[in-house]
Design a protein around this motif. Structure first.
Motif, PDB file in Angstrom:
ATOM      1  N   UNK A 379       0.828  -1.201   0.000  1.00 48.44           N
ATOM      2  CA  UNK A 379       0.000   0.000   0.000  1.00 48.44           C
ATOM      3  C   UNK A 379       0.865   1.254   0.000  1.00 48.44           C
ATOM      4  N   UNK A 380       1.989   1.217   0.727  1.00 44.64           N
ATOM      5  CA  UNK A 380       2.852   2.394   0.783  1.00 44.64           C
ATOM      6  C   UNK A 380       3.451   2.714  -0.579  1.00 44.64           C
ATOM      7  N   UNK A 381       3.746   1.683  -1.361  1.00 47.66           N
ATOM      8  CA  UNK A 381       4.395   1.916  -2.660  1.00 47.66           C
ATOM      9  C   UNK A 381       3.361   2.155  -3.751  1.00 47.66           C
ATOM     10  N   UNK A 382       2.307   1.339  -3.785  1.00 51.10           N
ATOM     11  CA  UNK A 382       1.372   1.387  -4.912  1.00 51.10           C
ATOM     12  C   UNK A 382       0.003   1.958  -4.543  1.00 51.10           C
ATOM     13  N   UNK A 383      -0.228   2.264  -3.247  1.00 50.41           N
ATOM     14  CA  UNK A 383      -1.493   2.851  -2.848  1.00 50.41           C
ATOM     15  C   UNK A 383      -2.553   1.804  -2.596  1.00 50.41           C
ATOM     16  N   UNK A 384      -3.690   2.246  -2.037  1.00 51.57           N
ATOM     17  CA  UNK A 384      -4.780   1.331  -1.728  1.00 51.57           C
ATOM     18  C   UNK A 384      -6.062   2.126  -1.537  1.00 51.57           C
ATOM     19  N   UNK A 385      -7.175   1.413  -1.414  1.00 52.75           N
ATOM     20  CA  UNK A 385      -8.467   2.032  -1.129  1.00 52.75           C
ATOM     21  C   UNK A 385      -8.637   2.124   0.382  1.00 52.75           C
ATOM     22  N   UNK A 386      -9.064   3.268   0.875  1.00 51.86           N
ATOM     23  CA  UNK A 386      -9.255   3.498   2.302  1.00 51.86           C
ATOM     24  C   UNK A 386     -10.718   3.803   2.528  1.00 51.86           C
ATOM     25  N   UNK A 387     -11.317   3.123   3.509  1.00 47.97           N
ATOM     26  CA  UNK A 387     -12.705   3.372   3.826  1.00 47.97           C
ATOM     27  C   UNK A 387     -13.582   2.198   3.446  1.00 47.97           C
ATOM     28  N   UNK A 388     -14.871   2.270   3.785  1.00 51.12           N
ATOM     29  CA  UNK A 388     -15.778   1.158   3.474  1.00 51.12           C
ATOM     30  C   UNK A 388     -15.954   0.985   1.989  1.00 51.12           C
ATOM     31  N   UNK A 389     -16.046  -0.261   1.563  1.00 53.26           N
ATOM     32  CA  UNK A 389     -16.239  -0.594   0.149  1.00 53.26           C
ATOM     33  C   UNK A 389     -17.624  -1.197  -0.015  1.00 53.26           C
ATOM     34  N   UNK A 390     -18.408  -0.619  -0.865  1.00 55.00           N
ATOM     35  CA  UNK A 390     -19.763  -1.121  -1.106  1.00 55.00           C
ATOM     36  C   UNK A 390     -19.711  -2.365  -1.974  1.00 55.00           C
ATOM     37  N   UNK A 391     -20.860  -3.040  -2.047  1.00 53.75           N
ATOM     38  CA  UNK A 391     -20.903  -4.251  -2.867  1.00 53.75           C
ATOM     39  C   UNK A 391     -20.711  -3.920  -4.345  1.00 53.75           C
ATOM     40  N   UNK A 392     -21.223  -2.779  -4.773  1.00 50.92           N
ATOM     41  CA  UNK A 392     -21.077  -2.351  -6.156  1.00 50.92           C
ATOM     42  C   UNK A 392     -20.204  -1.097  -6.176  1.00 50.92           C
TER      43      UNK A 392
END
Length: 511
Positions: A379-392
């Motif tokens: 995540x530190x190098x390539x990033x990531x999604x932060x927070x709740x993820x919905x089904x769609x």
């Protein structure tokens, strides 16, 4: 003891035979010789009996020592003063060792999840290309084949061999680490995309053709232009764990239920590294590591809570062990179940939650410790999604850019800044040229200024003389005007007298 009894019985028997022979035949040469032979035989018999007794005692002691050692190694038992076998406090039996081995095997299997799938002892060879992204030829030896199934009668406690990772396929993203010591060039080489994958039966290895992911800088290009080995390939970047950088220390097993102590030589592994940036990172890590699991006194809790609220430390840096004084139920979030605690239950919460529960008279805080913040390299190098993820879709999550994205943005900004710098350089060159031309004009004007000043002085003198002449001429003109006026008046008077005289002498007709 049995040999000594038999020897005594034999001696008595021989003595009785000699006494019977002497009593029947009296003393003669034959009886004397027989008596001497009997005495010699008796001495040899006694020597042999003594040697056998000593050998028997030695074997008995060896058997006793072996039995004691066997009891100590197998059962953890030792002899007491009265000869009985009792458990030794510092010695573990084979059964205990097997149980401990199984426990550590389970712990190792749990902890080893940080490395995901990996392939060791690979070699890295640059392809020598000069493209924008470096390429490499990576040779991955086939992992050792697991042994055949255990035959009948084999040790059932022997752990089964770990499953071997499969071969890599084209399109896979892999992460390479040079396993050499850091002083000898060991480091993280980077992420690569496998373009081609083929198995070479001649060397019993898989040969990969891979390309570097991202845009390497000059330093990375230099590192990637050299061969490396041994190299370990990871399917995913390793995940940080709190148990990382620990080692077993049997001497502390009695004090530590887990048999684990913190390493005190982390920084020593980086001796010989001249890179100040690397040393600074290592020092910062060592400082965080030394604070890990250190207890925080109650007087420091408000300051720690303030650090959390101000963002001076990341969430999760302080954890509290609490004991519930009342029953309490935590409602589960969406998709999770609720959790209940009764009075007397113990649990761990982050410091802010623990103090909130304490203020509500639900728990008593027993202990607060610091924990080293964990990091996710991927995540530190390539990033990531932060927070709740919905089904769609991503729902309410946000994208947290990693170092690669930030680096790309910085490089774009550097290009813009370089372009602006070039324009400024051009403007500076034009301004400099104008300044130089202006300087030449200033020099010429400065040189002309002297002449102008002399001319101005001369002109001033001329102007002064001209003004003086004007004043003189003006006065003369005024005098002339006055004279003209006076003469005009005299002329008018003369004309008037002349006219009168003419009229008197010759009057006009009709008068």
């Amino acid at each position: 003891m049995e040999i000594a009894v038999l020897a005594a019985i034999g001696l008595l028997l021989l003595g009785g035979i000699v006494a019977f022979a002497v009593g029947n035949r009296g003393w003669s040469i034959g009886t004397v010789v027989a008596a001497l032979l009997v005495l010699l035989a008796t001495g040899g018999f006694l020597y042999l009996a003594t040697r056998l007794a000593a050998r028997d005692a030695a074997w008995a002691k060896a058997v006793s020592d072996l039995e004691q050692r066997l009891a100590k190694a197998r059962d953890g038992l030792g002899p007491t003063a009265d000869g009985r076998l009792e458990p030794l406090p510092d010695v573990k039996s084979v059964a205990m060792l097997r149980e401990e081995r199984d426990r550590w095997s389970r712990a190792a299997a749990t902890v080893d999840t940080w490395r995901t799938r990996s392939w060791e002892n690979a070699s890295y060879e640059p392809d020598g290309g000069d493209g924008p992204k470096p390429g490499a030829r990576i040779t991955v030896p086939r992992p050792p084949r697991p042994p055949a199934p255990a035959a009948a009668g084999a040790d059932p406690n022997q752990p089964a061999p770990a499953p071997q990772p499969p071969l890599l396929a084209a399109g896979a993203m892999i992460f390479l680490f040079d396993e050499s010591p850091l002083a000898e060039g060991g480091r993280y080489l980077g992420a690569f995309t496998v373009r081609e994958a083929a198995f070479d039966a001649g060397i019993d290895s898989q040969v990969l053709t891979a390309t570097f992911v991202g845009e390497p800088n000059e330093r990375e290009r230099k590192v990637l232009s050299e061969p490396h080995g041994p190299v370990t390939i990871y399917d995913e970047l390793p995940v940080d764990r709190w148990i990382a950088f620990f080692r077993l220390n049997p001497s502390t097993d009695a004090a530590n239920a887990y048999g684990v102590t913190a390493r005190n030589d982390v920084a020593a592994q980086f001796d010989g590294i001249d890179d100040d940036d690397v040393r600074a990172l290592v020092q910062a890590f060592v400082e965080r590591f030394e604070q890990h699991d250190s207890e925080v006194s109650e007087a420091e809790w408000p300051a720690a809570l303030q650090q959390l609220s101000e963002g001076a430390v990341v969430p999760g840096s302080f954890w509290a062990t609490v004991e519930f004084t009342k029953s309490h139920t935590f409602a589960g979030a969406a998709g999770s179940t609720s959790r209940e605690f009764t009075a007397g239950d113990k649990a761990e919460f982050d410091l802010a939650t623990a103090l909130e529960l304490r203020d509500r008279d639900l728990v008593q805080v027993r202990r607060v410790v610091r924990r080293r913040p964990l990091s996710d390299a991927l995540a530190a190098i390539y990033g990531t999604q932060v927070g709740p993820v919905a089904e769609q879709g991503d729902g309410g999550s946000q994208r947290a850019d990693g170092a690669m994205t930030l680096l790309r943005q910085l490089r774009s900004e550097i290009v813009v800044i370089d372009t602006a710098a070039q324009r400024l350089d051009q403007a500076l060159a034009a301004t400099t040229a104008n300044t130089e031309a202006t300087t030449v004009v200033v020099q010429e004007l400065t040189e002309d200024l002297g002449s102008w000043e002399r001319d101005a002085t001369a002109a001033t003198g001329v102007a002064d003389a001209f003004a003086t002449s004007i004043d003189k001429t003006t006065r003369q003109r005024e005098q002339a005007d006055q004279a003209v006026v006076a003469l005009g008046r005299e002329l008018a008077a003369t004309l008037a007298r002349l006219t009168a005289e003419i009229d008197r002498v010759a009057p006009a007709p009709g008068r």
